[in-house]
Design an enzyme around this catalytic site. Structure first.
Site, mmCIF file in Angstrom:
data_model
loop_
_atom_site.group_PDB
_atom_site.id
_atom_site.type_symbol
_atom_site.label_atom_id
_atom_site.label_comp_id
_atom_site.label_asym_id
_atom_site.label_seq_id
_atom_site.Cartn_x
_atom_site.Cartn_y
_atom_site.Cartn_z
ATOM 1 N N CYS A 84 15.468 -8.277 -8.061
ATOM 2 C CA CYS A 84 16.413 -9.495 -8.257
ATOM 3 C C CYS A 84 18.028 -9.045 -7.971
ATOM 4 C CB CYS A 84 15.783 -10.397 -9.302
ATOM 5 S SG CYS A 84 16.748 -11.891 -8.902
ATOM 6 N N ARG A 115 23.280 -13.367 -2.208
ATOM 7 C CA ARG A 115 23.095 -13.868 -3.669
ATOM 8 C C ARG A 115 22.412 -15.133 -3.638
ATOM 9 N NH1 ARG A 115 27.510 -12.706 -7.351
ATOM 10 N NH2 ARG A 115 26.039 -13.345 -9.084
ATOM 11 N N HIS A 179 10.465 -10.917 -9.305
ATOM 12 C CA HIS A 179 10.293 -9.976 -10.894
ATOM 13 C C HIS A 179 8.899 -9.452 -11.125
ATOM 14 C CE1 HIS A 179 14.289 -11.497 -12.176
ATOM 15 N NE2 HIS A 179 13.835 -12.030 -11.104
ATOM 16 N N GLU A 181 8.186 -7.477 -13.278
ATOM 17 C CA GLU A 181 8.080 -7.376 -14.891
ATOM 18 C C GLU A 181 7.625 -8.528 -15.616
ATOM 19 O OE1 GLU A 181 10.775 -7.838 -13.141
ATOM 20 O OE2 GLU A 181 11.938 -9.149 -14.376
HETATM 21 N N1 GLN Z 1 21.601 -14.740 -9.126
HETATM 22 C C1 GLN Z 1 21.502 -13.478 -9.758
HETATM 23 C C2 GLN Z 1 22.634 -12.761 -9.351
HETATM 24 O O1 GLN Z 1 22.862 -12.486 -8.131
HETATM 25 C C3 GLN Z 1 20.286 -12.618 -9.928
HETATM 26 C C4 GLN Z 1 19.153 -13.476 -10.696
HETATM 27 C C5 GLN Z 1 18.209 -12.725 -11.335
HETATM 28 O O2 GLN Z 1 18.243 -11.607 -11.397
HETATM 29 N N2 GLN Z 1 17.154 -13.250 -11.913
HETATM 30 O O3 GLN Z 1 23.049 -11.911 -10.112
#
Ligand code: GLN
Length: 197
Positions: A84, A115, A179, A181
């Site tokens: 992410c 993003r 994710h 995790e």
């Molecule tokens: N939107 C976040 C970013 O770009 C990432 C979101 C996340 O890691 N859950 O920083």
């Protein structure tokens, strides 16, 4: 085996716990080390970059001097997994939002990212995803996830969701928009730990 989890901000505890469970499941002796300052990454065999807020993470990694250590680890061929916000940090091109905010990136992968690509009601969701390195679908949790908008040659696309690229690998660097995790399915961790020399 020593696994570093960059522990500056974001999904730190979940990553530590899941990595520990995955090592145990694989029967690998090892330790998972939260990293907040410089000096530890060079002693580790693999590095996990958690999700969180990529702007904050990038700034603090640079302030602590962790960014340079991660780049050196990548050059040495040590496996790195970014999830992410961690994926955003691995990109060479962070897209319009990153340019506007002057976001600090590690730039280890020849990818462009966007993003927070799933806005509105789809900000967070879970889907069964086909991932090329796994033999059956993986339940992927997306939370304000980025997508990969372009890959250059040398980058393998591992998974797409609704025509968006959401998982890639370049050499020993792995980036996931979701994710791993947050599930009890350790297959991605297995693959990642398998990359350690
Ligand atoms: N939107 C976040 C970013 O770009 C990432 C979101 C996340 O890691 N859950 O920083």
């Amino acid at each position: 085996m020593k696994i570093a989890v960059v522990a500056i901000q974001g999904n730190i505890e979940e990553h530590i716990t899941t990595a520990e469970k995955a090592l145990k499941e694989m029967g690998l002796p090892g330790e998972v080390i939260p990293v907040r300052h410089s000096g530890t990454i060079p002693l580790c065999d693999a590095i996990i970059l958690p999700g969180g807020e990529s702007t904050t993470l990038g700034r603090l990694m640079a302030r602590e001097g962790i960014d340079g250590e991660i780049k050196e680890a990548a050059t040495a061929g040590k496996p790195i997994m970014g999830t992410c916000a961690g994926l955003v940090l691995l990109a060479k091109d962070g897209g319009e939002q990153a340019q506007r905010t002057g976001q600090h990136l590690l730039g280890l992968m020849d990818i462009n990212v966007d993003r927070n690509a799933f806005g509105g009601q789809r900000e967070s969701f879970e889907v069964p995803l086909e991932v090329s390195i796994l033999d059956s679908p993986y339940n992927a949790v997306f939370i304000r996830a980025p997508v990969i908008t372009r890959v250059k040659s040398g980058v393998d696309v591992l998974a797409t969701f609704e025509e968006h690229i959401v998982a890639v690998k370049q050499g020993n660097v792995l980036a996931l928009a979701f994710h791993p995790e947050l599930t009890e399915d350790f297959r991605i961790h297995r693959h990642f730990f398998g990359l350690v020399q």
